[in-house]
Design a protein around this motif. Structure first.
Motif, mmCIF file in Angstrom:
data_model
loop_
_atom_site.group_PDB
_atom_site.id
_atom_site.type_symbol
_atom_site.label_atom_id
_atom_site.label_comp_id
_atom_site.label_asym_id
_atom_site.label_seq_id
_atom_site.Cartn_x
_atom_site.Cartn_y
_atom_site.Cartn_z
ATOM 1 N N LEU A 266 0.815 -1.208 0.000
ATOM 2 C CA LEU A 266 0.000 0.000 0.000
ATOM 3 C C LEU A 266 0.854 1.267 0.000
ATOM 4 O O LEU A 266 0.412 2.319 -0.458
ATOM 5 N N ALA A 267 2.078 1.148 0.529
ATOM 6 C CA ALA A 267 3.014 2.281 0.517
ATOM 7 C C ALA A 267 3.764 2.396 -0.805
ATOM 8 O O ALA A 267 4.606 3.278 -0.952
ATOM 9 N N GLY A 268 3.484 1.485 -1.744
ATOM 10 C CA GLY A 268 4.068 1.581 -3.074
ATOM 11 C C GLY A 268 5.183 0.617 -3.373
ATOM 12 O O GLY A 268 5.780 0.666 -4.449
ATOM 13 N N ALA A 269 5.491 -0.305 -2.450
ATOM 14 C CA ALA A 269 6.583 -1.255 -2.698
ATOM 15 C C ALA A 269 6.213 -2.213 -3.819
ATOM 16 O O ALA A 269 5.080 -2.700 -3.887
ATOM 17 N N ASP A 270 7.175 -2.484 -4.691
ATOM 18 C CA ASP A 270 6.981 -3.548 -5.671
ATOM 19 C C ASP A 270 8.064 -4.628 -5.552
ATOM 20 O O ASP A 270 8.092 -5.576 -6.332
ATOM 21 N N LEU A 271 8.929 -4.496 -4.534
ATOM 22 C CA LEU A 271 9.908 -5.530 -4.168
ATOM 23 C C LEU A 271 10.076 -5.484 -2.652
ATOM 24 O O LEU A 271 10.331 -4.419 -2.095
ATOM 25 N N VAL A 272 9.912 -6.640 -2.010
ATOM 26 C CA VAL A 272 10.130 -6.750 -0.566
ATOM 27 C C VAL A 272 11.289 -7.719 -0.338
ATOM 28 O O VAL A 272 11.271 -8.855 -0.837
ATOM 29 N N LEU A 273 12.290 -7.260 0.409
ATOM 30 C CA LEU A 273 13.474 -8.050 0.729
ATOM 31 C C LEU A 273 13.340 -8.568 2.160
ATOM 32 O O LEU A 273 13.132 -7.771 3.088
ATOM 33 N N ASN B 32 -6.616 -7.668 -9.064
ATOM 34 C CA ASN B 32 -6.232 -6.332 -8.619
ATOM 35 C C ASN B 32 -6.650 -6.134 -7.155
ATOM 36 O O ASN B 32 -7.505 -5.305 -6.824
ATOM 37 N N TYR B 33 -6.027 -6.923 -6.269
ATOM 38 C CA TYR B 33 -6.414 -6.883 -4.861
ATOM 39 C C TYR B 33 -6.225 -5.494 -4.255
ATOM 40 O O TYR B 33 -7.098 -4.993 -3.544
ATOM 41 N N LEU B 34 -5.080 -4.903 -4.519
ATOM 42 C CA LEU B 34 -4.809 -3.591 -3.928
ATOM 43 C C LEU B 34 -5.767 -2.537 -4.465
ATOM 44 O O LEU B 34 -6.264 -1.693 -3.713
ATOM 45 N N GLU C 81 -8.825 -2.979 -5.610
ATOM 46 C CA GLU C 81 -10.140 -3.187 -5.010
ATOM 47 C C GLU C 81 -10.197 -2.679 -3.585
ATOM 48 O O GLU C 81 -11.188 -2.053 -3.155
ATOM 49 N N LEU C 82 -9.123 -2.959 -2.821
ATOM 50 C CA LEU C 82 -9.077 -2.523 -1.420
ATOM 51 C C LEU C 82 -9.091 -0.999 -1.335
ATOM 52 O O LEU C 82 -9.833 -0.413 -0.536
ATOM 53 N N LEU C 83 -8.277 -0.352 -2.164
ATOM 54 C CA LEU C 83 -8.216 1.105 -2.129
ATOM 55 C C LEU C 83 -9.530 1.727 -2.593
ATOM 56 O O LEU C 83 -9.959 2.764 -2.059
ATOM 57 N N ALA C 84 -10.183 1.109 -3.564
ATOM 58 C CA ALA C 84 -11.466 1.640 -4.034
ATOM 59 C C ALA C 84 -12.522 1.574 -2.949
ATOM 60 O O ALA C 84 -13.315 2.513 -2.770
ATOM 61 N N ARG C 85 -12.537 0.487 -2.179
ATOM 62 C CA ARG C 85 -13.504 0.372 -1.088
ATOM 63 C C ARG C 85 -13.213 1.378 0.011
ATOM 64 O O ARG C 85 -14.124 1.944 0.613
ATOM 65 N N ARG C 86 -11.914 1.599 0.283
ATOM 66 C CA ARG C 86 -11.557 2.567 1.330
ATOM 67 C C ARG C 86 -11.955 3.974 0.932
ATOM 68 O O ARG C 86 -12.435 4.770 1.741
#
Length: 262
Positions: free
Chosen positions: A158-165, A251-253, A255-260
């Motif tokens: 949600l903070a914009g990460a597209d890679l998590v280490l 598109n889980y994120l 959908e979540l952001l649209a509901r919020r």
């Protein structure tokens, strides 16, 4: 961006000059392989099972160690993510560190401590990892047990990460095999991001480790996977085009952001 993940053998874990020398050799190997980012396990120095006294001693030397590691990053031109104990006042934190050429260092302290061993050695962190840029990718950090909570990866996505280490030290067990083979890929899939999970293998005086390190794509499919035994360097080329199909299909994120927002 080419990512080099190093699964390390815990029987060869070391602190001090020996440990720094080994990391230097790994960084040069990553450079020779054309990688722009190297990823090492949890508490790569001095080793996960080194014990509370050695962990505190290393934490006290962390400023010097980080300066030496930043010199290696500058020398090789390869960014570095690894686990290291650090001090915060009098508390020892189990940290993931990201070092980038000519950029400010990033530190994240593990928030979910696992078991009596960690609770005796460390204080828990409280802050979410910063999300920063590496070679065009937005990168966030977690440590080991953190990734097993769906909320931690989701908040980075949600903070914009597209890679998590995720530097890790996963103890060997049937449950650990499920974590490495199923849960970690699920975290990548449900957030449509790349996830790199760097584990130890073999054993030290305290623990035996699962191995099964992996670099997973946004579709949940491993791009590279290590075995249960033996040190390995995994290489994967992270392609931004890999986001398109998973994010369009699930598109889980979004959908979540649209509901919020609704």
């Amino acid at each position: 961006m080419r990512l080099a993940l190093f699964q390390l053998d815990a029987s060869n874990a070391a602190g001090g000059e020996a440990g720094l020398g080994r990391i230097g050799a790994l960084m040069r190997a990553a450079r020779e392989a054309g990688a722009g980012l190297a990823h090492l396990p949890e508490l790569a120095l001095p080793g996960y099972g080194a014990g509370a006294e050695a962990l505190r001693e290393t934490a006290m030397r962390a400023p010097e160690i980080l300066a030496r590691l930043e010199d290696l990053v500058a020398e090789t031109g390869v960014a570095l993510a690894l686990g290291l104990p650090v001090l915060d006042g009098g508390a020892v934190l189990n940290a993931a560190i990201l070092l980038r050429p000519n950029r400010e260092r990033v530190l994240y302290a593990k928030r979910f401590l696992y078991g009596d061993y960690e609770r005796a050695a460390f204080s828990a962190g409280a802050a979410v990892s910063p999300v920063v840029e590496v070679a065009g990718f937005r990168v966030g950090l977690l440590v080991c047990f953190d990734v097993e909570f769906p909320e931690t990866v989701r908040e980075l996505a949600l903070a914009g990460a597209d890679l998590v280490l995720v530097p890790t030290a996963l103890p060997e067990s049937a449950g650990a095999r499920f974590i490495a083979r199923s849960l970690v890929p699920t975290r990548a899939f449900e957030n449509s991001l790349f996830l790199s999970y760097a584990d130890w293998c073999g054993a030290d005086a305290a623990f035996r480790y699962q191995g099964l390190s992996a670099i997973v794509g946004p579709d949940g499919i491993p791009l590279a996977q290590a075995g249960e035994a033996g040190a390995e360097m995994l290489l994967a080329d992270l392609d931004p085009a890999a986001f398109e199909a998973p994010r369009a299909a699930n598109n889980y994120l979004g959908e979540l952001l649209a509901r919020r927002s609704g």
